[in-house]
Design a protein around this motif. Structure first.
Motif, PDB file in Angstrom:
ATOM      1  N   VAL A  66       0.850  -1.207   0.000  1.00 16.31           N
ATOM      2  CA  VAL A  66       0.000   0.000   0.000  1.00 16.31           C
ATOM      3  C   VAL A  66       0.880   1.250   0.000  1.00 16.31           C
ATOM      4  CG1 VAL A  66      -0.372   0.280   2.500  1.00 16.31           C
ATOM      5  CG2 VAL A  66      -2.140   1.001   0.922  1.00 16.31           C
ATOM      6  N   GLU A  67       2.055   1.157   0.608  1.00 15.65           N
ATOM      7  CA  GLU A  67       2.975   2.308   0.557  1.00 15.65           C
ATOM      8  C   GLU A  67       3.453   2.551  -0.882  1.00 15.65           C
ATOM      9  OE1 GLU A  67       4.394   1.996   5.213  1.00 15.65           O
ATOM     10  OE2 GLU A  67       5.716   1.198   3.670  1.00 15.65           O
ATOM     11  N   GLN A  68       3.690   1.456  -1.590  1.00 14.10           N
ATOM     12  CA  GLN A  68       4.079   1.567  -2.997  1.00 14.10           C
ATOM     13  C   GLN A  68       2.931   2.162  -3.826  1.00 14.10           C
ATOM     14  OE1 GLN A  68       6.868   1.235  -4.495  1.00 14.10           O
ATOM     15  NE2 GLN A  68       6.102   1.372  -6.604  1.00 14.10           N
ATOM     16  N   ALA A  69       1.713   1.679  -3.567  1.00 12.70           N
ATOM     17  CA  ALA A  69       0.538   2.168  -4.307  1.00 12.70           C
ATOM     18  C   ALA A  69       0.321   3.658  -4.042  1.00 12.70           C
ATOM     19  CB  ALA A  69      -0.702   1.380  -3.892  1.00 12.70           C
ATOM     20  N   ALA A  70       0.463   4.049  -2.789  1.00  8.22           N
ATOM     21  CA  ALA A  70       0.276   5.458  -2.421  1.00  8.22           C
ATOM     22  C   ALA A  70       1.294   6.328  -3.156  1.00  8.22           C
ATOM     23  CB  ALA A  70       0.418   5.622  -0.914  1.00  8.22           C
TER      24      ALA A  70
END
Lengths: 288, 281
Positions: A74-78
């Protein structure tokens, strides 16, 4: 050169702070990723507050590993959406019904006072037939947090640490299209949120890449679809081999169709739909 | 002649309007097992829902189980006897409908507001994994103004259990007992429509006269709370009238109305693709 600098200063001066609240990792991407991405591309600063740890959503991985992998994803997606910070509250997924609503509210309130956002994205707790109640509980808590963050008598201790009351001027309620009556205006009163459709033609590819970054959740979705089909004697040609290519294709079909559903009846081909309360939607003084 | 044309045009317009208002008639779903999960001993036999559809499923060869969540201690004449009498009458009602069994969870009647949602949900998840139902029926979790605290709590817990039972990391201890994850493919929610605009039916399920008769028998099995009908006519009309009214809404003789959650409604972006591209193995 001078003009370019002036334009840069002008855009910096008008840049907004956007706080995005999500229950689970995929919620904000699927329902609002394109709009958030457009804001960050325009120079706004966006921060994500993620309420659960998504520890249930995997295929045959233990909860601890599921949570760990999803956090990184999710950090990558954000990052793909231009969101600069991710703050995870770490509640166990699908168990928010057993958590104090005031506790969740106050933790979101903390971030509202810390970052003083101009814009808030929250799950719509009033959407019907959305079976994932994490979104309902998060939406209620976030809506209340926005209200309470503005009032000086809430969380007196926060004020001692410099976290002063703050009014967030714009509020977007987001949801996937589960509710058959979601397009009905709730009320014509000026202080009631109204339906708003945002075109995402220029950002849908980024939204798609962000959605595809959630590999653990997506693989789980694909395998669970395959299992549901197998249980009833069916198959899906796309999922005969569940590899990265097949999962990414499934996610692409999902993201593009959601954008098409949201755009229906609007001037856009791809869109996201919200209930929106802007600066003009204030409770009249006589009703306060 | 002109008047006749006008009359015909009006008739056509009226019938188009009426057709547009019809609730779509549902086909008999695919499957073989159904669970009815509700709060009380008599919830599965009330006027507006479930009994007729349950009888039709039983006639089509399905096996049905009734999960009664509370102990119904307050419903009837006396605290002590109520528990047992209401259970026995629920068992009679289930037999009339052609269902197999009452599974009683024995939570305290009218105290479900303070029952931990996760604990109630956990029991439903266990039963869903055990019976792997193709259909679950319950109260509509999004219904408005149902003042019964047990109905609301049960509805919320069922609304989560039907999909969470499909996640292996939810109660992984069940695997040790051989209970595999299972997501319920079809859910039918019922609610009185006059409770508010929250519940708007999207499907009607038809049933026949014999099934209506069994629905009536099931309703009047609950003597402890319903007593005896004033006359055979009153007995007949008690179930026939609401079933006929619901039937009119779908253009059939007898029906019950539901908000149905279909197989892929949880994936609105993939629903059309899956419906089009899934094929037999």
């Amino acid at each position: 050169m001078m003009i370019a600098l002036l334009l840069l200063f002008a855009s910096l001066a008008s840049a907004k702070t956007v706080l995005v609240v999500t229950a689970d990792a995929s919620d904000f991407i699927l329902a609002a990723g394109g709009s958030i991405s457009a804001m960050t591309a325009g120079g706004d600063r966006a921060i994500l507050v993620r309420v659960t740890n998504d520890d249930k959503d995997s295929w045959r991985l233990p909860p601890e590993e599921t949570a760990s992998r999803t956090k990184a994803e999710v950090e990558q997606a954000a990052k793909i959406l231009g969101i600069s910070e991710v703050h995870s509250l770490g509640y166990r997924a699908d168990e928010l019904g057993g958590v104090s609503p005031t506790e969740i509210r106050d933790r979101i309130l903390f971030y509202i006072r810390l970052f003083k956002p101009d814009v808030l994205f929250i799950p719509n707790p009033y959407t019907e037939y959305d079976e994932v109640l994490d979104r309902f509980y998060t939406g209620l808590a976030a809506e209340e947090a926005r209200q309470a963050a503005a009032l000086p008598n809430f969380q007196l201790a926060f004020a001692k640490t410099g976290l002063e009351p703050h009014v967030t001027r714009e509020l977007y309620y987001y949801a996937q299209p589960f509710d058959p009556r979601r397009r009905e205006a709730e009320s014509t009163a000026t202080f009631t949120p109204q339906p708003k459709v945002v075109g995402i033609g220029s950002t849908i590819d980024r939204k798609l890449r962000a959605a595809q970054a959630l590999k653990t959740i997506n693989f789980s979705m694909a395998m669970r679809i395959r299992q549901r089909l197998e249980d009833t004697g069916r198959k899906l040609p796309l999922l005969e081999t569940v590899d990265d290519a097949a999962v990414n294709k499934l996610v692409e079909i999902n993201v593009r169709k959601l954008a098409e559903i949201a755009a229906k009846g609007s001037p856009y081909k791809q869109a996201e739909e919200f209930m929106y309360a802007g600066p003009e939607f204030q409770v009249p003084q006589k009703l306060r | 002649m002109r008047k006749v044309y006008h009359g015909l045009a009006l008739l056509l317009f009226a019938s188009i309007l009426q057709a547009a208002d019809l609730v779509p008639l549902g086909q008999l779903p695919k499957g073989k097992t159904f669970l009815v999960i509700l709060a009380h001993h008599d919830d599965h036999t009330w006027e507006w829902g479930l009994g007729g559809f349950a009888a039709r499923l039983a006639d089509a060869g399905w096996t049905g189980y009734y999960v009664r969540t509370t102990n119904d201690e307050k419903d009837g004449n006396e605290w002590g006897p109520n528990d047992l009498v209401n259970l026995r009458e629920a068992q009679d009602a289930v037999r009339h409908l052609g269902m197999k069994e009452v599974i009683s969870l024995n939570w305290r009647n009218d105290h479900m507001s303070s029952a931990p949602l996760k604990e109630v949900r956990a029991q439903y998840i266990l039963l869903i994994r055990k019976y792997r139902p193709d259909v679950v029926m319950s109260w509509d979790p999004w219904g408005h103004y149902d003042r019964n605290p047990d109905h609301k709590r049960v509805a919320r817990a069922v609304g989560e259990a039907v999909w969470m039972a499909g996640l292996a990391n939810v109660h992984p201890e069940h695997l040790a007992a051989g209970l595999e994850p299972f997501r319920v493919p079809q859910v039918y929610y019922t609610q009185r429509e006059d409770y508010g605009k929250g519940h708007t039916p999207n499907i009607a399920m038809e049933f026949n006269q014999a099934e209506l008769d069994r629905k009536t028998d099931a309703f009047w099995s609950h003597k402890n709370v319903r007593g005896t009908p004033a006359s055979p006519e009153a007995r007949r009309l008690s179930m026939e009238t609401p079933s006929r009214e619901a039937g009119k809404r779908a253009g059939v003789a007898f029906a019950e109305l539901f908000y149905a959650i279909g197989e892929w409604d949880d994936l609105p972006g993939l629903k059309e693709y899956l419906q089009t591209n899934a094929r037999p193995k």
